[in-house]
Design an enzyme around this catalytic site. Structure first.
Site, PDB file in Angstrom:
ATOM      1  CG  PHE A  80      21.837  -7.898  15.774  1.00  0.00           C
ATOM      2  CD1 PHE A  80      22.227  -8.992  16.263  1.00  0.00           C
ATOM      3  CD2 PHE A  80      23.244  -7.217  15.707  1.00  0.00           C
ATOM      4  CE1 PHE A  80      22.921  -8.204  17.388  1.00  0.00           C
ATOM      5  CE2 PHE A  80      23.963  -6.954  16.858  1.00  0.00           C
ATOM      6  CZ  PHE A  80      24.136  -7.917  18.028  1.00  0.00           C
ATOM      7  CB  SER A 124      18.593 -18.806  14.778  1.00  0.00           C
ATOM      8  OG  SER A 124      17.113 -19.637  15.965  1.00  0.00           O
ATOM      9  CB  ALA A 125      18.048 -22.874  19.075  1.00  0.00           C
ATOM     10  CE1 TYR A 149      14.629 -15.624  10.615  1.00  0.00           C
ATOM     11  CE2 TYR A 149      14.791 -17.747  12.540  1.00  0.00           C
ATOM     12  CZ  TYR A 149      15.017 -16.610  12.387  1.00  0.00           C
ATOM     13  OH  TYR A 149      15.824 -16.418  13.361  1.00  0.00           O
ATOM     14  CE  LYS A 153      18.764 -16.401  11.738  1.00  0.00           C
ATOM     15  NZ  LYS A 153      19.396 -14.602  11.243  1.00  0.00           N
ATOM     16  CG  ASN A 199       8.884 -14.652  20.041  1.00  0.00           C
ATOM     17  OD1 ASN A 199       9.171 -13.656  18.973  1.00  0.00           O
ATOM     18  ND2 ASN A 199       8.975 -15.805  19.039  1.00  0.00           N
ATOM     19  NE  ARG A 231      10.655 -23.737  21.796  1.00  0.00           N
ATOM     20  CZ  ARG A 231      10.422 -25.040  21.399  1.00  0.00           C
ATOM     21  NH1 ARG A 231      10.516 -25.839  22.246  1.00  0.00           N
ATOM     22  NH2 ARG A 231       8.918 -25.240  20.829  1.00  0.00           N
ATOM     23  NE  ARG A 292       4.532 -21.806  18.033  1.00  0.00           N
ATOM     24  CZ  ARG A 292       5.260 -20.131  18.306  1.00  0.00           C
ATOM     25  NH1 ARG A 292       4.646 -19.360  18.320  1.00  0.00           N
ATOM     26  NH2 ARG A 292       5.897 -20.960  18.595  1.00  0.00           N
ATOM     27  N   GLY A 294       4.698 -27.562  13.591  1.00  0.00           N
ATOM     28  CA  GLY A 294       6.376 -27.265  13.687  1.00  0.00           C
ATOM     29  C   GLY A 294       7.343 -27.230  15.053  1.00  0.00           C
TER      30      GLY A 294
HETATM   31  P1  NAD Z   1      14.337  -7.522  14.950  1.00  0.00           P
HETATM   32  O1  NAD Z   1      13.865  -6.735  14.086  1.00  0.00           O
HETATM   33  O2  NAD Z   1      14.367  -6.136  16.318  1.00  0.00           O
HETATM   34  O3  NAD Z   1      16.291  -6.560  14.604  1.00  0.00           O
HETATM   35  C1  NAD Z   1      16.172  -6.963  13.341  1.00  0.00           C
HETATM   36  C2  NAD Z   1      16.811  -5.235  12.269  1.00  0.00           C
HETATM   37  O4  NAD Z   1      16.974  -5.416  11.259  1.00  0.00           O
HETATM   38  C3  NAD Z   1      15.359  -4.471  12.888  1.00  0.00           C
HETATM   39  O5  NAD Z   1      15.524  -3.255  12.759  1.00  0.00           O
HETATM   40  C4  NAD Z   1      14.965  -4.679  11.444  1.00  0.00           C
HETATM   41  O6  NAD Z   1      14.089  -3.341  10.824  1.00  0.00           O
HETATM   42  C5  NAD Z   1      16.250  -3.959  10.458  1.00  0.00           C
HETATM   43  N1  NAD Z   1      16.519  -4.912   8.172  1.00  0.00           N
HETATM   44  C6  NAD Z   1      15.750  -6.197   8.574  1.00  0.00           C
HETATM   45  N2  NAD Z   1      16.658  -6.388   6.851  1.00  0.00           N
HETATM   46  C7  NAD Z   1      17.151  -5.336   6.994  1.00  0.00           C
HETATM   47  C8  NAD Z   1      17.502  -4.480   5.542  1.00  0.00           C
HETATM   48  N3  NAD Z   1      17.874  -5.529   4.788  1.00  0.00           N
HETATM   49  N4  NAD Z   1      18.827  -3.749   5.577  1.00  0.00           N
HETATM   50  C9  NAD Z   1      18.974  -3.514   7.678  1.00  0.00           C
HETATM   51  N5  NAD Z   1      17.994  -3.331   7.863  1.00  0.00           N
HETATM   52  C10 NAD Z   1      17.960  -4.706   7.447  1.00  0.00           C
HETATM   53  O7  NAD Z   1      15.095  -8.811  15.468  1.00  0.00           O
HETATM   54  P2  NAD Z   1      15.494  -9.309  16.645  1.00  0.00           P
HETATM   55  O8  NAD Z   1      15.224 -10.228  17.892  1.00  0.00           O
HETATM   56  O9  NAD Z   1      16.669  -8.177  16.966  1.00  0.00           O
HETATM   57  O10 NAD Z   1      16.667  -9.845  16.266  1.00  0.00           O
HETATM   58  C11 NAD Z   1      17.896 -10.095  15.634  1.00  0.00           C
HETATM   59  C12 NAD Z   1      18.450 -11.327  14.898  1.00  0.00           C
HETATM   60  O11 NAD Z   1      18.674 -12.130  15.512  1.00  0.00           O
HETATM   61  C13 NAD Z   1      17.952 -11.745  13.378  1.00  0.00           C
HETATM   62  O12 NAD Z   1      18.928 -11.824  12.098  1.00  0.00           O
HETATM   63  C14 NAD Z   1      17.062 -13.002  13.782  1.00  0.00           C
HETATM   64  O13 NAD Z   1      17.431 -14.174  12.876  1.00  0.00           O
HETATM   65  C15 NAD Z   1      18.480 -13.989  14.787  1.00  0.00           C
HETATM   66  N6  NAD Z   1      17.558 -14.331  16.138  1.00  0.00           N
HETATM   67  C16 NAD Z   1      16.678 -13.114  16.171  1.00  0.00           C
HETATM   68  C17 NAD Z   1      15.495 -14.702  17.319  1.00  0.00           C
HETATM   69  C18 NAD Z   1      14.682 -13.935  18.486  1.00  0.00           C
HETATM   70  O14 NAD Z   1      14.537 -14.952  19.436  1.00  0.00           O
HETATM   71  N7  NAD Z   1      14.542 -12.608  18.518  1.00  0.00           N
HETATM   72  C19 NAD Z   1      16.209 -15.859  17.893  1.00  0.00           C
HETATM   73  C20 NAD Z   1      17.786 -16.521  17.241  1.00  0.00           C
HETATM   74  C21 NAD Z   1      18.094 -15.467  16.465  1.00  0.00           C
HETATM   75  N1  UDP Z   2       3.916 -20.245  23.066  1.00  0.00           N
HETATM   76  C1  UDP Z   2       2.710 -20.675  23.443  1.00  0.00           C
HETATM   77  N2  UDP Z   2       2.073 -19.915  23.252  1.00  0.00           N
HETATM   78  C2  UDP Z   2       2.492 -18.408  22.483  1.00  0.00           C
HETATM   79  C3  UDP Z   2       3.414 -18.247  22.269  1.00  0.00           C
HETATM   80  C4  UDP Z   2       3.967 -18.641  22.096  1.00  0.00           C
HETATM   81  O1  UDP Z   2       2.102 -21.609  24.161  1.00  0.00           O
HETATM   82  O2  UDP Z   2       0.966 -17.385  22.449  1.00  0.00           O
HETATM   83  C5  UDP Z   2       5.190 -21.354  23.376  1.00  0.00           C
HETATM   84  C6  UDP Z   2       5.913 -21.885  22.333  1.00  0.00           C
HETATM   85  O3  UDP Z   2       4.834 -23.140  21.708  1.00  0.00           O
HETATM   86  C7  UDP Z   2       6.911 -22.503  22.874  1.00  0.00           C
HETATM   87  C8  UDP Z   2       6.971 -21.356  23.894  1.00  0.00           C
HETATM   88  O4  UDP Z   2       6.574 -20.577  24.227  1.00  0.00           O
HETATM   89  O5  UDP Z   2       6.656 -23.986  23.399  1.00  0.00           O
HETATM   90  C9  UDP Z   2       8.074 -20.376  23.098  1.00  0.00           C
HETATM   91  O6  UDP Z   2       7.899 -19.949  21.676  1.00  0.00           O
HETATM   92  P1  UDP Z   2       8.442 -18.852  21.013  1.00  0.00           P
HETATM   93  O7  UDP Z   2       7.092 -18.602  20.144  1.00  0.00           O
HETATM   94  O8  UDP Z   2       8.209 -17.748  22.161  1.00  0.00           O
HETATM   95  O9  UDP Z   2       9.944 -18.996  20.995  1.00  0.00           O
HETATM   96  P2  UDP Z   2      10.057 -20.475  19.812  1.00  0.00           P
HETATM   97  O10 UDP Z   2      10.912 -21.671  20.827  1.00  0.00           O
HETATM   98  O11 UDP Z   2       9.266 -21.332  19.054  1.00  0.00           O
HETATM   99  O12 UDP Z   2      10.859 -20.446  18.724  1.00  0.00           O
END
Ligand code: NAD
Ligand code: UDP
Length: 333
Positions: A80, A124-125, A149, A153, A199, A231, A292, A294
């Protein structure tokens, strides 16, 4: 035998640690705490009544990762750890490429040294880019990401694919998450972003709590039923259970697989706001703002591959997601 969860004190990692421990597996967490707090490990122990080992290390530090493998009998890695803020990745791309790629390469190299052959990755999607129509299926072409970012992925998926071609003993699963929201029902762990949330859900909970004045709804002129973005929101506990299923699958298979983790159902921003208000009996003031940059109109999964391969599907409703997100926010106040 134990499973290493890098980034295991973060939002998704901590929920996965709970599910893995509850499923009977031993867990070791490695996290540098760059985006999470040390007390999360104690909260995981409190929820599960089980112990785990926690290492505060940077997982791109090869010596530290080797030492961790020396001290524990690791049979799989769920990775993660990484940076995840889209906007920051545009401003500081090198930081993102360095951290997200280095951590992955270091882990894969140390795993190869130790003959550890199971790797589950947080994809990620976003890898579906902007050319595919929803619902997204795993056989669609990926790439054309709109930010660094997303490219990390995509690149890591390609690295995993190549590594599996070269090493017939490796099993790598890239889980393509849609939009995780909600929190563990205990209210002890959840999404805890630093500063102003990017988010939607953390922004909603902070607005309901009075920390933010109002939510900006980014655009109401998308080609969606109510004009706001759609979403595929997934409860973080359902998502965490998907990792347990993926771990079991990967232990019995070789090669690379990319698998969507979503519900298959899309909800709009206003659906989320209205459901949150109704379920929790609170108000979320909002204004309609500009789109927003992108953002896509509509993003949701076809989750049938996860059901077929992993035997996994989501169980929780949007109401559960909204209730648990608010429960966590209230606990933090
Ligand atoms: P998060 O930031 O809460 O968790 C990531 C953790 O990784 C954190 O605790 C951070 O301290 C740790 N970290 C970062 N770099 C590090 C390193 N070099 N060494 C050790 N630890 C490190 O994020 P999350 O929401 O739990 O996401 C987890 C994973 O899922 C990430 O890779 C993220 O890109 C991916 N992801 C998240 C989402 C989302 O919406 N949250 C969506 C798609 C993918
Ligand atoms: N969004 C919004 N206001 C905010 C944050 C997000 O309207 O302050 C909308 C954003 O445009 C998207 C949805 O909520 O349609 C989910 O956004 P988020 O950033 O949570 O996730 P994303 O799908 O962009 O990774």
């Amino acid at each position: 035998m134990a499973v290493l969860l890098t980034g295991g004190t973060g939002y998704i990692g901590s929920h996965t640690a709970v599910c893995m421990l509850e499923a009977g597996y031993d867990v070791v967490i490695a996290d540098d705490l760059s985006n999470s707090a040390a007390d999360v490990a104690d909260r995981i122990r409190q929820i599960t009544g089980r112990d785990l080992r926690f290492y505060q290390i940077d997982v791109s530090d090869r010596a530290a990762v080797r030492a961790l493998f020396d001290e524990n009998d690791i049979d799989a890695v769920i990775h993660f750890a990484g940076f995840k803020a889209v906007g920051e990745s545009v401003r500081e791309p090198l930081k993102y490429y360095r951290n997200n790629l280095d951590t992955t390469l270091t882990l894969l190299e140390v795993m190869a040294e130790r003959n550890v052959g199971v790797f589950i990755f947080s994809s990620s999607a976003t890898v579906y880019g902007d050319r595919n129509p929803a619902p997204y299926t795993e056989d669609m072409e990926t790439g054309r990401c709109s930010n660094p970012y997303g490219w990390t992925k995509e690149m890591i998926e390609r690295i995993l694919e190549s590594a599996c071609v070269a090493d017939g003993n490796l099993s790598a699963v890239a889980l393509r998450y849609f939009n995780p929201i909600g929190a563990h029902e205990s209210g002890l762990i959840g999404d805890d972003p630093n500063g102003i949330p990017n988010n939607l859900m953390p922004f909603i909970t902070q607005t309901a709590a009075g920390i933010r004045e109002r939510l900006s709804v980014f655009g109401d002129d998308y080609p969606t039923p109510d004009g706001t973005g759609v979403r595929d929101y997934i409860h973080v506990v359902d998502l965490a259970k998907g990792h347990v299923a993926a771990y079991r699958y990967a232990c019995d298979h070789k090669g690379f697989e990319a698998i969507n983790l979503g519900t298959g159902v899309g909800y709009s921003v206003l659906d989320i706001v209205k459901t949150f208000e109704r379920v929790n009996g609170v108000r979320v003031p909002y204004v309609i703002a500009a789109r927003r940059p992108g953002d896509l109109a509509s993003v949701y999964s076809d989750p049938s591959k996860a059901k077929a391969l992993l035997g996994w599907e989501t169980e929780k409703s949007l109401e559960d997601m909204c209730r648990d997100a608010w429960n966590y926010q209230k606990n933090r106040l």
